[in-house]
Design an enzyme around this catalytic site. Structure first.
Site, PDB file in Angstrom:
ATOM      1  N   SER A   1       8.974  -8.418 -32.095  1.00 15.68           N
ATOM      2  CA  SER A   1       9.750  -9.539 -32.580  1.00 15.68           C
ATOM      3  C   SER A   1       8.935 -10.574 -33.363  1.00 15.68           C
ATOM      4  O   SER A   1       9.506 -11.384 -34.086  1.00 15.68           O
ATOM      5  CB  SER A   1      10.413 -10.233 -31.387  1.00 15.68           C
ATOM      6  OG  SER A   1       9.445 -10.755 -30.511  1.00 15.68           O
TER       7      SER A   1
ATOM      8  N   SER B   1       5.722  -7.071 -28.729  1.00 21.72           N
ATOM      9  CA  SER B   1       6.060  -7.886 -29.905  1.00 21.72           C
ATOM     10  C   SER B   1       4.886  -8.477 -30.667  1.00 21.72           C
ATOM     11  O   SER B   1       5.093  -9.062 -31.730  1.00 21.72           O
ATOM     12  CB  SER B   1       6.987  -9.023 -29.501  1.00 21.72           C
ATOM     13  OG  SER B   1       8.285  -8.543 -29.446  1.00 21.72           O
TER      14      SER B   1
ATOM     15  N   LYS C   1       4.583 -18.840 -33.606  1.00 26.39           N
ATOM     16  CA  LYS C   1       5.918 -18.221 -33.566  1.00 26.39           C
ATOM     17  C   LYS C   1       6.948 -19.265 -33.139  1.00 26.39           C
ATOM     18  O   LYS C   1       6.634 -20.153 -32.331  1.00 26.39           O
ATOM     19  CB  LYS C   1       5.864 -17.056 -32.572  1.00 26.39           C
ATOM     20  CG  LYS C   1       7.150 -16.242 -32.442  1.00 26.39           C
ATOM     21  CD  LYS C   1       6.915 -15.057 -31.497  1.00 26.39           C
ATOM     22  CE  LYS C   1       8.160 -14.219 -31.293  1.00 26.39           C
ATOM     23  NZ  LYS C   1       7.910 -13.039 -30.439  1.00 26.39           N
TER      24      LYS C   1
HETATM   25  N1  GLN Z   1      10.782  -4.505 -28.836  1.00 21.97           N
HETATM   26  C1  GLN Z   1      10.749  -5.081 -27.538  1.00 21.97           C
HETATM   27  C2  GLN Z   1      12.100  -5.642 -27.196  1.00 21.97           C
HETATM   28  O1  GLN Z   1      12.938  -5.649 -28.042  1.00 21.97           O
HETATM   29  C3  GLN Z   1       9.658  -6.095 -27.471  1.00 21.97           C
HETATM   30  C4  GLN Z   1      10.067  -7.497 -27.398  1.00 21.97           C
HETATM   31  C5  GLN Z   1       8.932  -8.458 -27.150  1.00 21.97           C
HETATM   32  O2  GLN Z   1       7.804  -8.084 -26.861  1.00 21.97           O
HETATM   33  N2  GLN Z   1       9.265  -9.739 -27.200  1.00 21.97           N
HETATM   34  O3  GLN Z   1      12.331  -6.065 -26.111  1.00 21.97           O
END
Ligand code: GLN
Length: 482
Positions: free
Chosen positions: A152, A176, A77
Site C-alpha cells: 500500500s 506494504s 506515508k
Molecule cells: N497487500 C497487503 C494487504 O492488502 C499488505 C498491506 C500492508 O502491508 N499494509 O493487506
C-alpha cells in the site's frame, strides 16, 4: 547540479560547502513538480521545508553542531501523524483531518534535524497491493507508467524511486513496504514487531503494523532505523532494547531457504532462476544455504487475511462521524442510520470489504472456525521460526511472485491479489524483521528484489547480510536515469 548518493556523502558535501540544504530541498521540490503526474504526494510542505533548510544552513555556517539527519529530506506515508499537518489514510472518511500530535517515531527523526517534504499517497488505510485503492487516484511506477508501483505504500516507494526525496517512511502490515520497494527497485525495510513505535501510525491491524523505511542504500536505512529504534512509553508493545548481534564483515553466513517457496506455482520462472543463481553464488562464496521444510505456506495468506480484517473491523470502528471522520450531510432519524450513512459515504470499497470480512470472522458462531484457527496457525509459524533461527542467521526468499503488473489487472478478482502476498505476510505473522534488496532486473525491464528475514531484534544482522549481497552482486542493481 545537486545529486544524491547517500546521506553520509551528502553531509560531507554540506560540511565541505559543496552544497547546502536549500539546494537539496529545491532540487526535490522541482523534481516533485516535474513528476507530478506520478501522483506520489498527497501534500507537499514546500514553504516549511525551505524554511527549515535555510535555518539549518544558517546554523551550520555559524558553527552549530550538525545532528545525525541534518538536512536529510524525508517523505512520509499518509498514515503517519505529523502535528498540524493533514493525515487522511488516503480515505474520504478522513478528508481534511489534521494530526493533533507527531508520531514519536517521526519526532525522533525531526529531533535529528530531518526535513519532512510532504506526505505520500497510499492505498486507503494501507489496504491493498497496487495503490489503486486511494481516494487520490493511482500512483504510477516511474519505471513504466502503465504499471502499478505496488502498495500500500506506493507513493513513498515512488518518491524514493523517482528522486523526490532521499528516504521515505511507509507502513508494513503484510508487505506494504517490501512489495512496492520490490516493484520500484529500491530498498524496503520492515523492522521486527516492537522495534519502532506505532503510536501515531493510523492503525490497520495493530498486532501486525510497523512503520518501515524506503531508501537507496542499506547505510541510509540503517541510520534511520537506529534513530527510530527507541523505546516509546506510548507503545506498550515495544520490545525492550537488547544488544543485537552484528555479522562481522567477511563472516560466513548460515542461510536457509524454503523449497516450498522456490517451487511455488505462482513464482515467476525468471525470478526463480535469478534467486537460484544468487543462492549458488552465495555457496560459491563460502556461505552455507540449506533447504528447510515449510509445510505451512498455504496457510499464511488465509491466516493473515482472517486476523488482519478482524483487527481492522475493530480499529476502524472509531470512524463513525462522531469521534472521527466524515459526517454525511442532511438530517437522519436515528443513530444507526447516521453511522451507516457516514461510513458508507466515507469508506471505499476495499475497506468496506475488509470490515465486513473481519466482522464476520469475529461473529459468534464463526469465531472458533476462523479467528481462533488463524491464531493457532500464527502460533505454529512462530514456533517454526524459533526453531529456524536457532540454526540459521537468515532466510532468503523472493519478495513477490512476479514483477509489477499493469493497472486494473485484478480488478475483478481481489482474492488473486491477496494470494500474491504469499511471500511477505510471513514476516508480519511472526513479527520478524525483513528487507527487500533491489538486486535484479527482469527481461520485461522491471526491477525485482530478494527478501531477507532474520530473527526478532536482529535488524542489524539483516542489514549486514544485505551489505554482503550488495557487495557481491551489485552489478545487477537497477538505477533510474535522470
Ligand atoms: N497487500 C497487503 C494487504 O492488502 C499488505 C498491506 C500492508 O502491508 N499494509 O493487506
Amino acid at each position: 547540479m545537486f545529486s544524491f548518493k547517500n546521506i553520509s556523502e551528502y553531509q560531507d558535501q554540506l560540511v565541505g560547502g559543496h552544497t547546502n540544504c536549500v539546494d537539496a530541498v529545491t532540487y526535490y521540490l522541482d523534481s516533485i513538480i516535474l513528476k507530478k503526474h506520478l501522483n506520489a504526494f498527497v501534500e507537499v510542505f514546500k514553504e516549511e521545508a525551505l524554511h527549515k533548510a535555510a535555518l539549518l544552513d544558517k546554523n551550520r555556517l555559524e558553527g552549530l553542531p550538525m545532528r545525525k539527519l541534518h538536512g536529510v529530506v524525508i517523505a512520509i506515508k499518509d498514515v503517519i501523524c505529523y502535528k498540524d499537518h493533514k493525515v487522511t489514510a488516503s480515505s474520504a472518511i478522513l478528508k481534511d483531518f489534521t494530526s493533533l500530535f507527531t508520531a514519536p517515531a517521526l519526532q525522533f527523526l525531526l529531533d535529528e534535524e530531518a526535513i519532512i517534504i510532504g506526505n505520500c499517497n497510499c492505498d486507503e488505510f494501507a489496504m491493498g497491493s497496487t495503490n489503486e485503492n486511494s481516494v487520490y487516484g493511482n500512483v504510477l511506477n516511474a519505471f513504466d507508467e502503465t504499471k502499478v508501483p505496488g502498495g500500500s505504500s506506493g507513493g513513498s516507494a515512488v518518491a524514493v524511486q523517482a528522486k523526490m526525496c532521499m528516504c521515505s517512511l511507509g507502513s508494513d502490515t503484510g508487505g506494504s513496504v517490501r512489495q512496492p520497494a520490490d516493484f520500484c527497485g529500491v530498498f524496503g525495510f520492515k523492522p521486527g514487531y516492537g522495534s519502532i513505535s506505532r503510536y501515531g501510525l493510523l492503525a490497520y491491524a495493530s498486532s501486525f503494523d510497523q512503520i518501515g523505511i524506503f531508501g537507496n542504500s542499506t547505510a541510509d536505512v540503517r541510520l534511520l532505523f537506529s534513530i527510530m529504534n527507541q523505546l516509546d512509553p506510548m507503545d506498550s508493545t515495544m520490545l525492550p532494547s537488547k544488544p543485537m548481534r552484528e555479522i562481522l564483515s567477511g563472516e560466513k553466513l548460515k542461510l536457509c531457504f524454503f523449497p516450498q517457496v522456490m517451487s511455488h506455482p505462482s513464482l515467476d520462472s525468471e525470478i526463480k532462476q535469478s534467486l537460484n543463481a544468487l543462492m549458488s553464488s552465495l555457496t560459491e562464496a563460502g556461505h552455507t544455504i540449506s533447504p528447510v521444510e515449510f509445510n505451512l505456506l498455504d496457510y499464511v495468506v488465509p491466516a493473515y487475511y482472517v486476523l488482519t480484517t478482524a483487527e481492522a473491523s475493530s480499529n476502524l470502528s472509531r470512524y463513525d462521524g462522531v469521534r472521527y471522520g466524515h459526517r454525511a450531510s442532511g438530517s437522519t432519524e436515528d443513530l444507526d442510520t447516521f453511522y451507516k450513512q457516514n461510513r458508507s459515504e466515507g469508506f471505499g470499497m476495499e475497506v468496506k470489504r475488509r470490515i465486513l470480512l473481519g466482522t464476520f470472522v469475529l461473529s459468534t458462531g464463526y469465531f472458533d472456525a476462523y479467528y481462533s484457527k488463524a491464531q493457532k496457525i500464527r502460533r505454529l509459524l512462530v514456533d517454526q521460526i524459533n526453531a529456524i533461527f536457532k540454526e540459521y542467521d537468515a532466510i532468503v526468499m523472493p519478495t513477490v511472485t512476479a514483477t509489477a503488473m499493469p493497472f486494473g489487472t485484478n480488478e475483478e478478482d481481489p482474492i488473486a491479489l491477496y494470494l500474491a502476498d504469499i511471500f511477505t505476510v510471513f514476516a508480519n505473522l511472526t513479527g520478524i524483521p525483513a528487507l527487500s534488496v533491489p538486486l535484479f532486473k527482469h527481461s520485461n525491464n522491471m526491477p525485482f528484489g530478494v527478501q531477507l528475514l532474520t530473527n526478532k531484534r536482529n535488524e542489524l544482522t539483516l542489514l549486514n547480510i544485505a551489505d554482503t549481497l550488495m557487495q557481491q552482486f551489485r552489478p545487477g542493481r537497477v538505477a533510474l536515469d535522470g
